[in-house]
Motif scaffolding. Sequence first.
Motif, short mmCIF file in Angstrom:
data_model
loop_
_atom_site.label_atom_id
_atom_site.label_comp_id
_atom_site.label_asym_id
_atom_site.label_seq_id
_atom_site.Cartn_x
_atom_site.Cartn_y
_atom_site.Cartn_z
N GLY A 1 0.44 24.40 -5.85
CA GLY A 1 1.05 24.96 -7.37
C GLY A 1 2.21 24.17 -7.74
O GLY A 1 2.93 24.62 -8.72
N GLY A 2 2.73 23.29 -6.95
CA GLY A 2 3.83 22.50 -7.49
C GLY A 2 4.52 21.95 -6.43
O GLY A 2 4.27 21.83 -5.31
N GLY A 3 5.54 21.05 -6.78
CA GLY A 3 6.32 20.55 -5.67
C GLY A 3 6.45 19.06 -5.92
O GLY A 3 6.89 18.66 -7.13
N ILE A 4 6.55 18.05 -5.18
CA ILE A 4 6.89 16.59 -5.21
C ILE A 4 5.41 16.04 -5.58
O ILE A 4 4.48 16.17 -4.59
N PRO A 5 4.98 15.41 -6.83
CA PRO A 5 3.90 14.90 -6.96
C PRO A 5 3.27 13.52 -6.10
O PRO A 5 4.55 12.68 -5.86
N PHE A 6 2.29 13.34 -5.78
CA PHE A 6 1.93 12.19 -4.95
C PHE A 6 2.15 10.85 -6.10
O PHE A 6 2.54 10.05 -5.56
N GLY B 1 5.83 4.73 2.19
CA GLY B 1 5.48 6.24 2.16
C GLY B 1 6.89 6.95 1.55
O GLY B 1 7.82 6.38 1.70
N GLY B 2 6.50 7.75 1.05
CA GLY B 2 7.45 8.77 0.19
C GLY B 2 7.16 8.41 -1.40
O GLY B 2 7.17 7.37 -1.80
N TYR C 1 -3.77 2.34 -3.31
CA TYR C 1 -3.24 3.73 -3.21
C TYR C 1 -4.50 4.57 -2.01
O TYR C 1 -5.56 4.16 -2.24
N ARG C 2 -3.74 5.14 -1.16
CA ARG C 2 -4.42 5.69 -0.16
C ARG C 2 -4.20 7.08 0.09
O ARG C 2 -3.05 7.43 0.18
N ALA C 3 -4.90 8.00 -0.43
CA ALA C 3 -4.85 9.47 -0.22
C ALA C 3 -5.79 10.10 0.77
O ALA C 3 -6.87 10.07 0.61
N THR D 1 0.83 -1.30 -0.03
CA THR D 1 0.02 0.08 0.01
C THR D 1 0.88 1.24 -0.16
O THR D 1 1.77 1.47 0.69
N TYR D 2 0.16 2.34 -0.73
CA TYR D 2 1.19 3.58 -0.75
C TYR D 2 0.16 4.52 -0.26
O TYR D 2 -1.10 4.75 -0.67
N SER D 3 0.33 5.14 0.93
CA SER D 3 -0.31 6.12 1.66
C SER D 3 0.31 7.50 2.23
O SER D 3 1.34 7.40 2.79
N MET D 4 -0.33 8.61 1.51
CA MET D 4 0.38 9.83 1.95
C MET D 4 -0.69 10.72 1.93
O MET D 4 -1.90 10.68 1.36
#
Length: 188
Positions: free
Chosen positions: A151-156, A124-125, A141-143, A5-8
Amino acid sequence: MRSVTYSMSVSLDGYIVGPDGGFDWTVPDEEVFRLAIDEPRGVGVHLLGRRLYETMLYWETADQDPSLDDAEREWAALWNPLPKVVFSTTLSEVQGNARLASGDVAHEIARLRAEPGESEIAIGGATLAAAAAESDLIDEYRARVYPVLVGGGIPFFPQHERRVDLELIENRTFGSGVVFLRHRVVHR
């Protein structure tokens, strides 16, 4: 087989941190924090990239902080004993119940899936999750979607030209406007 699982937490425009590296907008209220406390209960091992590992280091000694409330103490009590695998090319050692990964994420997941047990393998990450997704290793996927545009940064989500079909298996809306979405990968 153990699921991955990926959760953020993620902004509505799809980022886990903003363009300035900040993520102060992800501070959960009491209701969302309860969800965060419940997540590790089914996890047998947590895979982390270096940046998330360093962010989470606070919790390794947080139980000594007298200002913690009961929910934070409960989180620390769950997080600290949880086995963690840290992926880093720059760290030479890790603290707490963690070890440095000896291979790439695909190798580590294959090794962990071969172990007995039903507990989840959590990631995570975003960078680490992107590597796992590229090898089609993420099952869910858990969001926690926060009502903010950064407006930008590191995408999920990894930015690959690859389609992944998902099935919604859970959703919740919290009083703060945060929406929890849980999707299972559909293999065709």
